[in-house]
Design a protein around this motif. Sequence first.
Motif, PDB file in Angstrom:
ATOM      1  N   ALA A  59       0.855  -1.188   0.000  1.00  0.00           N
ATOM      2  CA  ALA A  59       0.000   0.000   0.000  1.00  0.00           C
ATOM      3  C   ALA A  59       0.885   1.230   0.000  1.00  0.00           C
ATOM      4  N   PRO A  60       1.549   1.508  -1.124  1.00  0.00           N
ATOM      5  CA  PRO A  60       2.502   2.613  -1.157  1.00  0.00           C
ATOM      6  C   PRO A  60       1.847   3.971  -0.938  1.00  0.00           C
ATOM      7  N   LEU A  61       2.611   4.860  -0.343  1.00  0.00           N
ATOM      8  CA  LEU A  61       2.181   6.233  -0.122  1.00  0.00           C
ATOM      9  C   LEU A  61       2.890   7.134  -1.131  1.00  0.00           C
ATOM     10  N   ILE A  62       2.102   7.869  -1.903  1.00  0.00           N
ATOM     11  CA  ILE A  62       2.633   8.786  -2.907  1.00  0.00           C
ATOM     12  C   ILE A  62       2.229  10.200  -2.525  1.00  0.00           C
ATOM     13  N   TRP A  63       3.170  11.108  -2.618  1.00  0.00           N
ATOM     14  CA  TRP A  63       2.898  12.513  -2.330  1.00  0.00           C
ATOM     15  C   TRP A  63       3.092  13.309  -3.600  1.00  0.00           C
ATOM     16  N   ALA A  64       2.034  13.967  -4.067  1.00  0.00           N
ATOM     17  CA  ALA A  64       2.120  14.844  -5.233  1.00  0.00           C
ATOM     18  C   ALA A  64       2.438  16.251  -4.732  1.00  0.00           C
ATOM     19  N   PHE A  65       3.688  16.640  -4.867  1.00  0.00           N
ATOM     20  CA  PHE A  65       4.193  17.892  -4.307  1.00  0.00           C
ATOM     21  C   PHE A  65       4.315  18.910  -5.442  1.00  0.00           C
ATOM     22  N   GLY A  66       3.398  19.884  -5.461  1.00  0.00           N
ATOM     23  CA  GLY A  66       3.404  20.788  -6.590  1.00  0.00           C
ATOM     24  C   GLY A  66       2.612  22.053  -6.356  1.00  0.00           C
ATOM     25  N   ASP A  67       2.040  22.538  -7.454  1.00  0.00           N
ATOM     26  CA  ASP A  67       1.292  23.789  -7.441  1.00  0.00           C
ATOM     27  C   ASP A  67      -0.180  23.526  -7.739  1.00  0.00           C
ATOM     28  N   SER A  68      -0.840  24.454  -8.419  1.00  0.00           N
ATOM     29  CA  SER A  68      -2.279  24.315  -8.668  1.00  0.00           C
ATOM     30  C   SER A  68      -2.621  23.108  -9.538  1.00  0.00           C
ATOM     31  N   LEU A  69      -1.670  22.648 -10.346  1.00  0.00           N
ATOM     32  CA  LEU A  69      -1.944  21.512 -11.231  1.00  0.00           C
ATOM     33  C   LEU A  69      -2.129  20.226 -10.432  1.00  0.00           C
ATOM     34  N   THR A  70      -1.348  20.047  -9.383  1.00  0.00           N
ATOM     35  CA  THR A  70      -1.557  18.888  -8.518  1.00  0.00           C
ATOM     36  C   THR A  70      -2.633  19.159  -7.477  1.00  0.00           C
ATOM     37  N   ALA A  71      -2.841  20.434  -7.141  1.00  0.00           N
ATOM     38  CA  ALA A  71      -3.852  20.773  -6.132  1.00  0.00           C
ATOM     39  C   ALA A  71      -5.276  20.571  -6.641  1.00  0.00           C
ATOM     40  N   GLY A  72      -5.449  20.523  -7.965  1.00  0.00           N
ATOM     41  CA  GLY A  72      -6.785  20.364  -8.529  1.00  0.00           C
ATOM     42  C   GLY A  72      -7.548  21.665  -8.601  1.00  0.00           C
ATOM     43  N   TYR A  73      -6.859  22.745  -8.913  1.00  0.00           N
ATOM     44  CA  TYR A  73      -7.460  24.068  -8.954  1.00  0.00           C
ATOM     45  C   TYR A  73      -8.698  24.109  -9.859  1.00  0.00           C
ATOM     46  N   PRO A  79     -13.798  20.039  -8.354  1.00  0.00           N
ATOM     47  CA  PRO A  79     -14.201  19.392  -7.097  1.00  0.00           C
ATOM     48  C   PRO A  79     -13.174  18.331  -6.733  1.00  0.00           C
ATOM     49  N   PRO A  80     -13.053  17.999  -5.450  1.00  0.00           N
ATOM     50  CA  PRO A  80     -12.021  17.055  -5.018  1.00  0.00           C
ATOM     51  C   PRO A  80     -12.011  15.743  -5.799  1.00  0.00           C
ATOM     52  N   GLU A  81     -13.183  15.244  -6.149  1.00  0.00           N
ATOM     53  CA  GLU A  81     -13.241  13.951  -6.831  1.00  0.00           C
ATOM     54  C   GLU A  81     -12.725  14.013  -8.267  1.00  0.00           C
ATOM     55  N   ALA A  82     -12.569  15.212  -8.802  1.00  0.00           N
ATOM     56  CA  ALA A  82     -12.102  15.364 -10.180  1.00  0.00           C
ATOM     57  C   ALA A  82     -10.647  15.806 -10.255  1.00  0.00           C
ATOM     58  N   GLY A  83      -9.997  15.991  -9.102  1.00  0.00           N
ATOM     59  CA  GLY A  83      -8.629  16.476  -9.075  1.00  0.00           C
ATOM     60  C   GLY A  83      -7.602  15.410  -9.415  1.00  0.00           C
ATOM     61  N   VAL A  99      -2.617   8.360  -2.531  1.00  0.00           N
ATOM     62  CA  VAL A  99      -1.982   9.540  -3.116  1.00  0.00           C
ATOM     63  C   VAL A  99      -2.426  10.759  -2.331  1.00  0.00           C
ATOM     64  N   ARG A 100      -1.476  11.408  -1.711  1.00  0.00           N
ATOM     65  CA  ARG A 100      -1.766  12.587  -0.897  1.00  0.00           C
ATOM     66  C   ARG A 100      -1.498  13.852  -1.700  1.00  0.00           C
ATOM     67  N   ASN A 101      -2.346  14.839  -1.510  1.00  0.00           N
ATOM     68  CA  ASN A 101      -2.272  16.084  -2.257  1.00  0.00           C
ATOM     69  C   ASN A 101      -1.350  17.074  -1.561  1.00  0.00           C
ATOM     70  N   GLY A 102      -0.220  17.367  -2.196  1.00  0.00           N
ATOM     71  CA  GLY A 102       0.709  18.352  -1.669  1.00  0.00           C
ATOM     72  C   GLY A 102       0.827  19.552  -2.584  1.00  0.00           C
ATOM     73  N   GLY A 103      -0.242  19.843  -3.303  1.00  0.00           N
ATOM     74  CA  GLY A 103      -0.230  20.980  -4.218  1.00  0.00           C
ATOM     75  C   GLY A 103      -0.777  22.232  -3.560  1.00  0.00           C
ATOM     76  N   VAL A 104      -0.136  23.359  -3.810  1.00  0.00           N
ATOM     77  CA  VAL A 104      -0.605  24.660  -3.329  1.00  0.00           C
ATOM     78  C   VAL A 104      -0.658  25.603  -4.520  1.00  0.00           C
ATOM     79  N   ALA A 105      -1.846  26.097  -4.821  1.00  0.00           N
ATOM     80  CA  ALA A 105      -2.023  26.972  -5.971  1.00  0.00           C
ATOM     81  C   ALA A 105      -1.154  28.219  -5.839  1.00  0.00           C
ATOM     82  N   GLY A 106      -0.484  28.559  -6.913  1.00  0.00           N
ATOM     83  CA  GLY A 106       0.339  29.750  -6.947  1.00  0.00           C
ATOM     84  C   GLY A 106       1.766  29.571  -6.497  1.00  0.00           C
ATOM     85  N   ASP A 107       2.101  28.416  -5.982  1.00  0.00           N
ATOM     86  CA  ASP A 107       3.447  28.207  -5.462  1.00  0.00           C
ATOM     87  C   ASP A 107       4.505  28.258  -6.560  1.00  0.00           C
TER      88      ASP A 107
END
Length: 204
Positions: free
Chosen positions: A16-30, A33-37, A55-63
């Motif tokens: 059960a691997p843990l993946i972190w998507a560390f990014g900006d608005s593209l990974t944040a799902g700007y 809705p959450p289910e479409a991100g 898969v954990r969301n590490g995206g912050v829009a504008g970063d």
Amino acid sequence: MLSVVVPFGATASPKAPLIWAFGDSLTAGYGLPPEAGFTTKLQAALRRAGIAATVRNGGVAGDTAAQARARLRWGLRGLGATPDLVIVELGANDMLRGLPVAQAKANLDAILTELQARHIPVLLAGMRAAPNLGPDYVSAFDGVYPALAKAHAIPRYPFFLDGVAGNPRLIQADGLHPNARGVDIIVGRLLPSVRSALAQGARQ
């Protein structure tokens, strides 16, 4: 229901691997809705492929890369466990603001160095510069990702928005961010690279 807190530094189960998507608005799902991100759809695609990943969301829009670098350690602590893979998707905001390419490269390099020092596998997702920034900027910016992937000996996905950029049917009204259909294409194209990076990380 009881919740179990996993101490930081514990490694996620290979099953059960843990993946972190560390990014900006593209990974944040700007704009979605959450289910479409991106992270939700990537997790679903992995599970359909028989990989019970979270898969954990590490995206912050504008970063920018600098802003992401500043929150990297805090973000890792917040995961509660060492991720089996980090997808680094950054640089678009540096490019859109016309920030110096050397600055973006230095911050991305520092992020990759920190992750590797912690023995965390990385998949670097590339970005491409808008052509209106001029040929010199475009050449320098586009060269950052292959150069960093080579220097750090890590896998690279050439262009996060491959198959989506420039197609108005796949982009939101802002002309920048993928819509739900666009996210589906991104996930479908990125999935083999994610699976390969997971397998490579497991071998290491």
